[in-house]
Motif scaffolding. Structure first.
Motif, short mmCIF file in Angstrom:
data_model
loop_
_atom_site.label_atom_id
_atom_site.label_comp_id
_atom_site.label_asym_id
_atom_site.label_seq_id
_atom_site.Cartn_x
_atom_site.Cartn_y
_atom_site.Cartn_z
N ILE A 5 1.77 -9.48 8.06
CA ILE A 5 0.28 -9.12 8.55
C ILE A 5 0.40 -8.96 10.19
CG2 ILE A 5 -2.10 -9.51 8.74
CD1 ILE A 5 -0.99 -8.37 5.70
N SER A 6 0.08 -8.03 10.82
CA SER A 6 -0.08 -7.97 12.24
C SER A 6 -1.67 -7.89 12.65
CB SER A 6 0.60 -6.76 12.79
OG SER A 6 0.13 -6.49 14.18
N ASN A 7 -1.92 -8.85 13.23
CA ASN A 7 -3.24 -8.82 13.61
C ASN A 7 -3.69 -7.97 14.73
OD1 ASN A 7 -4.34 -10.72 11.85
ND2 ASN A 7 -3.67 -12.47 13.07
N SER A 9 -2.52 -4.83 14.92
CA SER A 9 -2.58 -3.36 14.35
C SER A 9 -3.73 -2.79 14.33
CB SER A 9 -1.79 -3.56 12.88
OG SER A 9 -1.74 -2.13 12.45
N LYS A 11 -4.53 -0.70 11.88
CA LYS A 11 -4.93 -0.75 10.43
C LYS A 11 -5.47 -1.92 9.93
CE LYS A 11 -1.48 1.46 7.65
NZ LYS A 11 -0.17 1.42 6.95
N ILE A 13 -6.42 -4.91 7.52
CA ILE A 13 -5.45 -6.00 6.68
C ILE A 13 -5.40 -5.51 5.32
CG2 ILE A 13 -4.75 -8.30 5.96
CD1 ILE A 13 -6.49 -9.25 8.40
N GLU A 15 -5.20 -2.35 4.11
CA GLU A 15 -4.12 -1.28 4.32
C GLU A 15 -2.85 -1.78 4.56
OE1 GLU A 15 -5.36 2.09 6.80
OE2 GLU A 15 -7.23 2.08 5.53
N GLN A 16 -2.74 -2.79 5.27
CA GLN A 16 -1.32 -3.08 5.72
C GLN A 16 -0.62 -4.06 4.61
OE1 GLN A 16 -1.00 -5.83 9.33
NE2 GLN A 16 -2.83 -5.09 9.81
N SER A 19 0.07 -0.84 1.75
CA SER A 19 1.26 0.20 2.28
C SER A 19 2.59 -0.52 2.01
CB SER A 19 0.86 0.56 3.66
OG SER A 19 0.95 -0.22 4.51
N GLN A 20 2.60 -2.02 2.42
CA GLN A 20 3.83 -2.46 2.37
C GLN A 20 4.26 -2.69 0.78
OE1 GLN A 20 4.40 -6.07 4.77
NE2 GLN A 20 2.76 -5.34 6.18
#
Length: 84
Positions: A5-7, A9, A11, A13, A15-16, A19-20
């Motif tokens: 998870i990228s805070n 981004s 997008k 969370i 959706e992250q 999508s992964q």
């Protein structure tokens, strides 16, 4: 199953996460019928709320990537390779 998870981004969370998981299913890292972590276990592992992971799983189920079996959990749906 690795979810990063990228805070920073743009997008959301959920959706992250979805999508992964979707890319892992399409790449074959997750195979048909494979059990996914429970919503609560994934939330704890990634460090997000249960509501966020529930939204990601709901989106994946709506798109046909996973299926939920009442009382057993979430599994990778069969027939994902036709979606490619």
């Amino acid at each position: 199953m690795d979810i990063i998870i990228s805070n920073t981004s743009d997008k959301p969370i959920y959706e992250q996460i979805s999508s992964q998981i979707k890319s892992q299913i399409l790449s074959g890292a997750l195979t048909c019928g494979e059990k996914l972590p429970s919503i609560r276990a994934l939330a704890n592992g990634v460090g997000v709320s249960v509501i966020t992971t529930k939204r990601a799983y709901s989106d994946l189920e709506a798109e046909g990537f996973i299926e939920t079996v009442q009382g057993k959990g979430c599994f990778v749906a069969s027939g994902n390779h036709e979606m490619l």
